[in-house]
Design an enzyme around this catalytic site. Structure first.
Site, PDB file in Angstrom:
ATOM      1  N   ASP A   8       0.865  -1.175   0.000  1.00 39.07           N
ATOM      2  CA  ASP A   8       0.000   0.000   0.000  1.00 39.07           C
ATOM      3  C   ASP A   8       0.908   1.234   0.000  1.00 39.07           C
ATOM      4  O   ASP A   8       2.143   1.121  -0.037  1.00 39.07           O
ATOM      5  CB  ASP A   8      -0.936  -0.040   1.218  1.00 39.07           C
ATOM      6  CG  ASP A   8      -2.227   0.736   0.991  1.00 39.07           C
ATOM      7  OD1 ASP A   8      -2.291   1.539   0.027  1.00 39.07           O
ATOM      8  OD2 ASP A   8      -3.164   0.567   1.789  1.00 39.07           O
ATOM      9  N   GLU A  10       0.047   4.590   1.779  1.00 42.20           N
ATOM     10  CA  GLU A  10      -0.068   5.581   2.850  1.00 42.20           C
ATOM     11  C   GLU A  10       0.985   5.383   3.932  1.00 42.20           C
ATOM     12  O   GLU A  10       1.301   6.325   4.667  1.00 42.20           O
ATOM     13  CB  GLU A  10      -1.476   5.518   3.463  1.00 42.20           C
ATOM     14  CG  GLU A  10      -2.584   6.015   2.559  1.00 42.20           C
ATOM     15  CD  GLU A  10      -3.132   4.972   1.605  1.00 42.20           C
ATOM     16  OE1 GLU A  10      -2.500   3.898   1.462  1.00 42.20           O
ATOM     17  OE2 GLU A  10      -4.181   5.210   0.988  1.00 42.20           O
ATOM     18  N   HIS A  61      -2.731  -0.343  -3.660  1.00 38.15           N
ATOM     19  CA  HIS A  61      -3.208   1.009  -3.322  1.00 38.15           C
ATOM     20  C   HIS A  61      -4.058   1.590  -4.454  1.00 38.15           C
ATOM     21  O   HIS A  61      -3.679   1.487  -5.624  1.00 38.15           O
ATOM     22  CB  HIS A  61      -2.025   1.935  -3.053  1.00 38.15           C
ATOM     23  CG  HIS A  61      -2.432   3.376  -2.945  1.00 38.15           C
ATOM     24  ND1 HIS A  61      -3.095   3.874  -1.838  1.00 38.15           N
ATOM     25  CD2 HIS A  61      -2.341   4.413  -3.822  1.00 38.15           C
ATOM     26  CE1 HIS A  61      -3.357   5.161  -2.034  1.00 38.15           C
ATOM     27  NE2 HIS A  61      -2.920   5.508  -3.234  1.00 38.15           N
ATOM     28  N   HIS A 105      -1.545   1.207   6.437  1.00 40.43           N
ATOM     29  CA  HIS A 105      -2.052   2.304   7.275  1.00 40.43           C
ATOM     30  C   HIS A 105      -3.134   1.785   8.217  1.00 40.43           C
ATOM     31  O   HIS A 105      -3.721   0.721   7.982  1.00 40.43           O
ATOM     32  CB  HIS A 105      -2.626   3.420   6.394  1.00 40.43           C
ATOM     33  CG  HIS A 105      -3.691   2.915   5.465  1.00 40.43           C
ATOM     34  ND1 HIS A 105      -4.998   2.723   5.857  1.00 40.43           N
ATOM     35  CD2 HIS A 105      -3.621   2.500   4.177  1.00 40.43           C
ATOM     36  CE1 HIS A 105      -5.688   2.233   4.842  1.00 40.43           C
ATOM     37  NE2 HIS A 105      -4.880   2.083   3.809  1.00 40.43           N
ATOM     38  N   HIS A 117      -7.818   5.115   7.088  1.00 35.99           N
ATOM     39  CA  HIS A 117      -9.120   4.900   6.468  1.00 35.99           C
ATOM     40  C   HIS A 117      -9.298   3.400   6.270  1.00 35.99           C
ATOM     41  O   HIS A 117      -8.350   2.627   6.474  1.00 35.99           O
ATOM     42  CB  HIS A 117      -9.225   5.632   5.120  1.00 35.99           C
ATOM     43  CG  HIS A 117      -8.304   5.082   4.086  1.00 35.99           C
ATOM     44  ND1 HIS A 117      -6.961   5.394   4.039  1.00 35.99           N
ATOM     45  CD2 HIS A 117      -8.500   4.202   3.073  1.00 35.99           C
ATOM     46  CE1 HIS A 117      -6.393   4.748   3.038  1.00 35.99           C
ATOM     47  NE2 HIS A 117      -7.296   4.008   2.436  1.00 35.99           N
ATOM     48  N   GLU A 135      -8.159  -2.385   6.868  1.00 36.20           N
ATOM     49  CA  GLU A 135      -7.528  -3.205   5.828  1.00 36.20           C
ATOM     50  C   GLU A 135      -6.560  -4.207   6.454  1.00 36.20           C
ATOM     51  O   GLU A 135      -6.429  -5.337   5.980  1.00 36.20           O
ATOM     52  CB  GLU A 135      -6.814  -2.289   4.824  1.00 36.20           C
ATOM     53  CG  GLU A 135      -7.800  -1.423   4.056  1.00 36.20           C
ATOM     54  CD  GLU A 135      -7.144  -0.282   3.306  1.00 36.20           C
ATOM     55  OE1 GLU A 135      -6.027  -0.458   2.785  1.00 36.20           O
ATOM     56  OE2 GLU A 135      -7.754   0.805   3.239  1.00 36.20           O
TER      57      GLU A 135
END
Ligand SMILES: [Zn+2]
Length: 275
Positions: A8, A10, A61, A105, A117, A135
């Site tokens: 990902d 972030e 992502h 994240h 998020h 996630e």
């Protein structure tokens, strides 16, 4: 040995702002290069520990098209693009021995955490049997369903803590300390890569000592959606009902894999606007 690296953006060192993680945004091109280099560091660690390992990288992502294919370590294969089975863990199967989360994240509501998020801004929360999961939790459960432990996570300190709570003994590389949703104190990218390389090698060597996340079905799944129109669309799917609270939809899944697939679909519905 088969290893899956889910990447990902972030949680990459130096990344703190949505423009950096959105294609076309200020510094996005720089951030995707940082992401690619950080993934390469993890690959180097994995292949240092087990030179014969078969490594698959899943770009996980946004559009799933961020990593620079020509800059990636040539010894791996890359899963790119969406939608696809198993989403952020594309390529995972029952023969996978270990999963690594790079650049991850924290979940929505899990802050203070950088760019926290759950899947997209269209989702306010996801709960499995009443327990909030992001996630990290969803992907760790899907990996566990296929018998694979999550042996390493890199990201900010909040993301590392979130996985450690689910998987005691997993390896963590905190590449930044969160100061808020769009602020952090970060390691230099070279230092982040050096740590990832070192810790990934160690994590792979002891992968069989890391516990699986196992969530036996059936599972009650609740998803809080931001948009009322998305809720209307979601309830058109057989088995999905409006739950208490106008923003919540719920369904019962036979197992984690079914829950994961339907949560993916529900979040994609947010892109459909009133006709
Ligand atoms: Zn992301």
């Amino acid at each position: 040995m088969k290893v899956l690296i889910s990447a990902d953006m972030e949680g990459i060192s130096g990344v703190v702002h949505p423009t950096e993680t959105n294609p076309g945004g200020y510094d996005y091109e720089r951030a995707r290069a940082l992401m690619t280099a950080e993934v390469n560091a993890a690959i180097a660690g994995v292949l240092e520990a087990v030179p014969t390992a078969e490594v698959l990288v899943a770009d996980a992502h946004g559009p799933f098209r961020n990593l620079l294919p020509e800059e990636l370590d040539r010894r791996v294969r890359l899963a790119r693009g969406k939608p696809r089975p198993l989403g952020m863990l594309a390529g995972l199967d029952d023969a996978t021995d270990a999963v690594l989360f790079v650049g991850y994240h924290a979940r929505s509501g899990g802050g203070p955490a950088v760019l926290a998020h759950t899947i997209s801004d269209a989702v306010l929360d996801v709960r499995l049997d009443g327990r909030p999961v992001g996630e990290i939790g969803l992907n760790a459960a899907l990996a566990g369903f296929h018998g694979a432990p999550v042996v390493l996570i890199s990201g900010d300190d909040a993301a590392c803590a979130e996985l450690r709570e689910l998987v005691p003994g997993t390896a963590t590389v905190a590449v930044k300390q969160a100061l808020g949703q769009a602020a952090a104190i970060a390691l230099h990218p070279d230092e982040a890569r050096a740590q990832l390389h070192r810790v990934a090698a160690r994590a792979i060597r002891r992968h069989d000592q890391v516990p699986l996340v196992t969530l036996p079905g059936p599972l009650r799944v609740e998803v809080d959606l931001y948009g009322p129109y998305t809720v209307d669309l979601a309830t058109l799917i057989p088995g999905v009902s409006r739950a208490a609270g106008a923003r919540t939809v719920a369904f019962t899944a036979d197992d984690v894999a079914q829950a994961y697939g339907l949560v993916q679909l529900l979040t994609q519905l947010a892109q459909i606007k009133p006709g």
